[in-house]
Design an enzyme around this catalytic site. Sequence first.
Site, PDB file in Angstrom:
ATOM      1  N   GLU A 104     -99.309  -2.709  68.286  1.00 30.22           N
ATOM      2  CA  GLU A 104     -98.798  -1.354  68.523  1.00 30.22           C
ATOM      3  C   GLU A 104     -97.467  -1.095  67.821  1.00 30.22           C
ATOM      4  OE1 GLU A 104    -100.104   1.002  70.656  1.00 30.22           O
ATOM      5  OE2 GLU A 104    -101.413  -0.039  72.060  1.00 30.22           O
TER       6      GLU A 104
ATOM      7  N   TYR B  86    -107.921  10.232  62.960  1.00 26.36           N
ATOM      8  CA  TYR B  86    -108.015   9.873  61.538  1.00 26.36           C
ATOM      9  C   TYR B  86    -109.304  10.414  60.935  1.00 26.36           C
ATOM     10  CZ  TYR B  86    -104.265   6.760  62.996  1.00 26.36           C
ATOM     11  OH  TYR B  86    -103.109   6.256  63.526  1.00 26.36           O
TER      12      TYR B  86
ATOM     13  N   GLU C 133    -105.928   5.595  72.668  1.00 23.85           N
ATOM     14  CA  GLU C 133    -106.222   4.847  71.444  1.00 23.85           C
ATOM     15  C   GLU C 133    -107.505   5.372  70.799  1.00 23.85           C
ATOM     16  OE1 GLU C 133    -104.223   2.971  69.986  1.00 23.85           O
ATOM     17  OE2 GLU C 133    -102.826   2.264  71.501  1.00 23.85           O
TER      18      GLU C 133
ATOM     19  N   GLU D 126     -97.493   5.278  70.906  1.00 23.62           N
ATOM     20  CA  GLU D 126     -97.385   3.835  70.670  1.00 23.62           C
ATOM     21  C   GLU D 126     -96.056   3.281  71.171  1.00 23.62           C
ATOM     22  OE1 GLU D 126    -100.042   2.728  70.139  1.00 23.62           O
ATOM     23  OE2 GLU D 126    -101.155   3.533  68.457  1.00 23.62           O
TER      24      GLU D 126
ATOM     25  N   HIS E  64     -96.694   2.697  74.777  1.00 24.36           N
ATOM     26  CA  HIS E  64     -97.643   1.594  74.961  1.00 24.36           C
ATOM     27  C   HIS E  64     -96.965   0.245  74.737  1.00 24.36           C
ATOM     28  CE1 HIS E  64    -101.170   4.479  73.673  1.00 24.36           C
ATOM     29  NE2 HIS E  64    -100.497   4.903  74.739  1.00 24.36           N
TER      30      HIS E  64
ATOM     31  N   HIS F 158    -106.557   8.497  69.040  1.00 22.50           N
ATOM     32  CA  HIS F 158    -105.907   8.175  67.770  1.00 22.50           C
ATOM     33  C   HIS F 158    -106.939   7.887  66.694  1.00 22.50           C
ATOM     34  CE1 HIS F 158    -102.175   6.559  70.176  1.00 22.50           C
ATOM     35  NE2 HIS F 158    -102.413   7.851  70.380  1.00 22.50           N
TER      36      HIS F 158
END
Length: 319
Positions: free
Chosen positions: A157, A104, A97, A191, A194, A100
């Site tokens: 998620e 960005y 996470e 995701e 997850h 992730h």
Amino acid sequence: MKDFYRAINWNKLEDQIDKATWEKLTEQFWLDTRIPLSNDLPDWRKFDDTNREVVAHVFGGLTLLDTVQSQDGMDSLMKDIRTQHERAVLNNIQFMESVHAKSYSSIFSTLNTPREIEDIFDWTHTNKYLQYKANKIANIYQTGTPLEKKVASVFLETFLFYSGFYTPLYWLGHNKLANVGEIIKLILRDESVHGTYIGYKFQLGFNELDEEQQSKLLSWVYELLYDLYDNEEKYTHELYDAVGWTEKVLAFLRYNANKALMNLGFDALFPDTVDDVDPVVMNGISTSTSNHDFFSQVGNGYLLGDVEPMSDEDYNIGL
């Protein structure tokens, strides 16, 4: 202070799903630094200001939600583990996470100026709908029961991320921002694991409740989803009205809300199916991996495990 510590033994498992999930996640390991985002600059320069703003804002929103998940979500879930191996899996999820969220920023640093990046984060920190859902989920992590926390995690998620995912998937389906799309496909694949894994752990606990407790929790789940969807609808209008995508995004959201409920073992709430989702966006999800320069920078084809195209079934990986 503990007077006895138990060493984790991967040769003696209480739940085989822990090992299967660990192996799936480690096979899928990736880092944003391996994706040549600068190759998307020619596409980006052709975008008008409105489409650039949509891209910037959706990634700002995704950054915030991944921050909540990495900083609050996994720490919260680790307090209620059923096995030692589950903690190891959650550690992996927590790290990814963070990957992730960092991804960005890599996109921002490639496509946007420093001043634009500042503006994106200012918007992220002040948007009332974005802040509402972040706080709603974070409050459940802080004060909810172990099962309520798992519901919040699955909704985040498998549902709340998708108002943001729509944009890069749309452009990927139109052969634009292909490397940004590669990152989103990698995130989506993470995701899906997850959400399915945490949903599975929820189902184990839910099945241990008596009928009255189950009924009460089920009512809470659907009330939470209604509340989140109401807010998400407003957020989607704010993001997408200017480009005319709102109704298509809402159909995509409802479809994924149903997927979140399925991960928890519950029936779908909305009538939307895959046939109601923009096929261009589904094509963006389903496109097989791209291989870039084999010797230097590569797309998601460099992963340690075998890479296959995503399909509708990949939302539920069969744990």
